[in-house]
Scaffold this motif. Structure first.
Motif, PDB file in Angstrom:
ATOM      1  N   ASN A  45     -46.785  28.370  51.611  1.00  9.34           N
ATOM      2  CA  ASN A  45     -47.015  27.147  51.715  1.00  9.34           C
ATOM      3  C   ASN A  45     -47.514  26.619  50.098  1.00  9.34           C
ATOM      4  OD1 ASN A  45     -47.982  24.599  52.536  1.00  9.34           O
ATOM      5  ND2 ASN A  45     -50.005  25.158  52.929  1.00  9.34           N
ATOM      6  N   TRP A 112     -45.049  23.235  60.922  1.00  3.88           N
ATOM      7  CA  TRP A 112     -45.038  22.250  60.157  1.00  3.88           C
ATOM      8  C   TRP A 112     -45.831  20.875  61.188  1.00  3.88           C
ATOM      9  CZ3 TRP A 112     -43.009  17.341  60.124  1.00  3.88           C
ATOM     10  CH2 TRP A 112     -43.141  16.578  58.634  1.00  3.88           C
ATOM     11  N   LEU A 113     -46.446  20.072  60.528  1.00  5.88           N
ATOM     12  CA  LEU A 113     -46.985  19.019  61.265  1.00  5.88           C
ATOM     13  C   LEU A 113     -46.957  17.905  60.466  1.00  5.88           C
ATOM     14  CD1 LEU A 113     -49.965  20.381  62.852  1.00  5.88           C
ATOM     15  CD2 LEU A 113     -47.935  19.731  64.086  1.00  5.88           C
ATOM     16  N   ARG A 115     -47.958  14.664  58.167  1.00  6.51           N
ATOM     17  CA  ARG A 115     -49.089  14.334  57.453  1.00  6.51           C
ATOM     18  C   ARG A 115     -50.111  15.600  56.995  1.00  6.51           C
ATOM     19  NH1 ARG A 115     -48.826   9.958  60.485  1.00  6.51           N
ATOM     20  NH2 ARG A 115     -50.182  10.611  62.201  1.00  6.51           N
ATOM     21  N   GLU A 116     -49.655  16.763  57.465  1.00 12.49           N
ATOM     22  CA  GLU A 116     -50.346  17.956  57.339  1.00 12.49           C
ATOM     23  C   GLU A 116     -49.672  18.884  56.636  1.00 12.49           C
ATOM     24  OE1 GLU A 116     -53.643  18.532  58.088  1.00 12.49           O
ATOM     25  OE2 GLU A 116     -53.958  16.751  59.061  1.00 12.49           O
ATOM     26  N   ALA A 120     -50.602  24.270  58.389  1.00 11.84           N
ATOM     27  CA  ALA A 120     -51.865  23.309  58.773  1.00 11.84           C
ATOM     28  C   ALA A 120     -52.034  22.719  60.128  1.00 11.84           C
ATOM     29  CB  ALA A 120     -51.787  22.184  57.488  1.00 11.84           C
ATOM     30  N   ASP A 121     -52.078  23.840  60.893  1.00 17.44           N
ATOM     31  CA  ASP A 121     -52.296  23.601  62.428  1.00 17.44           C
ATOM     32  C   ASP A 121     -53.805  23.605  62.769  1.00 17.44           C
ATOM     33  OD1 ASP A 121     -52.002  22.900  65.101  1.00 17.44           O
ATOM     34  OD2 ASP A 121     -50.975  24.683  65.451  1.00 17.44           O
ATOM     35  N   ARG A 122     -54.591  22.860  62.128  1.00 24.47           N
ATOM     36  CA  ARG A 122     -55.958  22.727  62.481  1.00 24.47           C
ATOM     37  C   ARG A 122     -56.432  22.410  63.854  1.00 24.47           C
ATOM     38  NH1 ARG A 122     -57.883  19.048  57.194  1.00 24.47           N
ATOM     39  NH2 ARG A 122     -56.051  17.965  57.989  1.00 24.47           N
ATOM     40  N   GLU A 123     -55.679  21.821  64.492  1.00 20.28           N
ATOM     41  CA  GLU A 123     -56.108  21.059  65.955  1.00 20.28           C
ATOM     42  C   GLU A 123     -55.295  22.184  66.824  1.00 20.28           C
ATOM     43  OE1 GLU A 123     -54.888  17.172  66.153  1.00 20.28           O
ATOM     44  OE2 GLU A 123     -56.131  16.599  64.363  1.00 20.28           O
ATOM     45  N   ARG A 139     -49.714  16.209  68.043  1.00 21.57           N
ATOM     46  CA  ARG A 139     -49.414  15.728  66.742  1.00 21.57           C
ATOM     47  C   ARG A 139     -47.760  15.983  66.633  1.00 21.57           C
ATOM     48  NH1 ARG A 139     -53.093  16.056  62.644  1.00 21.57           N
ATOM     49  NH2 ARG A 139     -51.463  14.913  61.588  1.00 21.57           N
TER      50      ARG A 139
END
Length: 309
Positions: A45, A112-113, A115-116, A120-123, A139
């Motif tokens: 990253n 991969w998300l 806008r993140e 960055a899979d915080r949800e 997302r």
């Protein structure tokens, strides 16, 4: 009081030490250059400098008075990193069966998300529970293999969940199994998509510069679609099913089978052939599963060698 000459000497000494540290650590903005360590953006990253940006950086160091030999070492380290990245990311022909979903972890993938970004899979869009991969659909993004693949038979088993989200909350459930993914992470990575969507499962879509020829017809524009046999007009409403739908009723497991050999492509939905294509471009790359507004589960994603490869 320190003279200008003394100050410059101290500054150059500090800069030399800094450049020396860069060389010793094998560090150059993009992360480790040691081939044994992580190097790809998917794995670290970290931003990766282009050759142009590299030269601007080296020129800046030389302009500050850095030792030219040490800057040359940095340049060589950057080249080593780049060449190693090309070697590491080369497509691998499948020589033995591999369970990409091993039931224990998602080590074969990176998320991969939109806008993140990467990792960055915080949800918790992508989670593994009791051996099942759940993609929440909350997302937009995907779960992609770290490695690129060529010449394989791919078998996936999926079923829909209940949740739908955002602008697709009342619309047909939608996801996708994408192959031959190459290039930058975005919506969507250049690839060929085997559509997973209510009333459309088995359609094949070219994305972001990919192309494919079926029965003499070549499609190259992004989102151009080869419709499966028996397809009909879709009512874009959650739960839609066509009369000739190959997908099983909601909540039941479905099987997708893809055979990618060279630039040829064969697709089946629940053992029914839906497409035979050729001249695929790209003809190798990452495999990724879309998150696109609907909850979906996968219990199998296996790759096998192709007979005759």
């Amino acid at each position: 009081m320190i003279s200008n000459a003394s100050f410059r000497a101290l500054a150059l000494r500090g800069l030399s030490m800094l450049v020396g540290c860069f060389c010793a650590l094998g560090w150059l903005a993009a992360g480790q250059t040691n081939p044994a360590g992580p190097a790809s953006a998917a794995e670290t990253n970290q931003p990766v400098l282009t050759p142009v940006a590299d030269e601007e950086f080296f020129g800046w160091l030389l302009g500050l008075g850095a030792d030219s030999n040490k800057v040359a070492q940095l340049r060589q380290a950057a080249d080593t990193q780049r060449y190693w990245g090309w070697f590491r990311d080369r497509p691998l022909a499948v020589r033995q069966p591999e369970q990409l979903l091993n039931g224990r972890d998602l080590a074969a993938f990176y998320p991969w998300l939109e806008r993140e970004g990467t990792f960055a899979d915080r949800e918790g869009v992508f989670t593994l529970t009791n051996g099942l991969l759940r993609i929440s659909g909350q997302r937009t993004g995907y779960l992609a293999t770290r490695r690129s693949y060529s010449n394989y038979r791919l078998v996936a088993e999926f079923k829909w969940g209940e949740a739908t989200w955002g602008r697709r909350k009342e619309r047909t459930r939608n996801s996708g199994l994408c192959i031959h993914g190459v290039g930058e992470d975005k919506v969507w990575m250049r690839s060929i998509e085997i559509q997973i969507a209510e009333g459309q499962t088995g359609d094949v879509v070219v994305l972001e510069g990919a192309k494919l020829t079926v029965d003499g017809q070549t499609k190259v524009r992004s989102y151009d679609t080869f419709k499966r046999p028996g397809s009909e007009q879709v009512v874009d409403k959650t739960g839609f099913r066509g009369k000739e739908d190959l997908e099983k009723p909601h909540g039941e497991w479905n099987t997708l089978e893809v055979i990618a050999l060279g630039a040829t492509l064969r697709v089946k939905v629940n053992d029914t052939p839906v497409l035979a294509g050729e001249s695929a471009y790209p003809s190798a790359g990452r495999i990724y599963l879309q998150s696109n507004g609907a909850e979906i589960f996968f219990r199998r994603l296996d790759v096998y060698p192709v007979a005759g490869e």
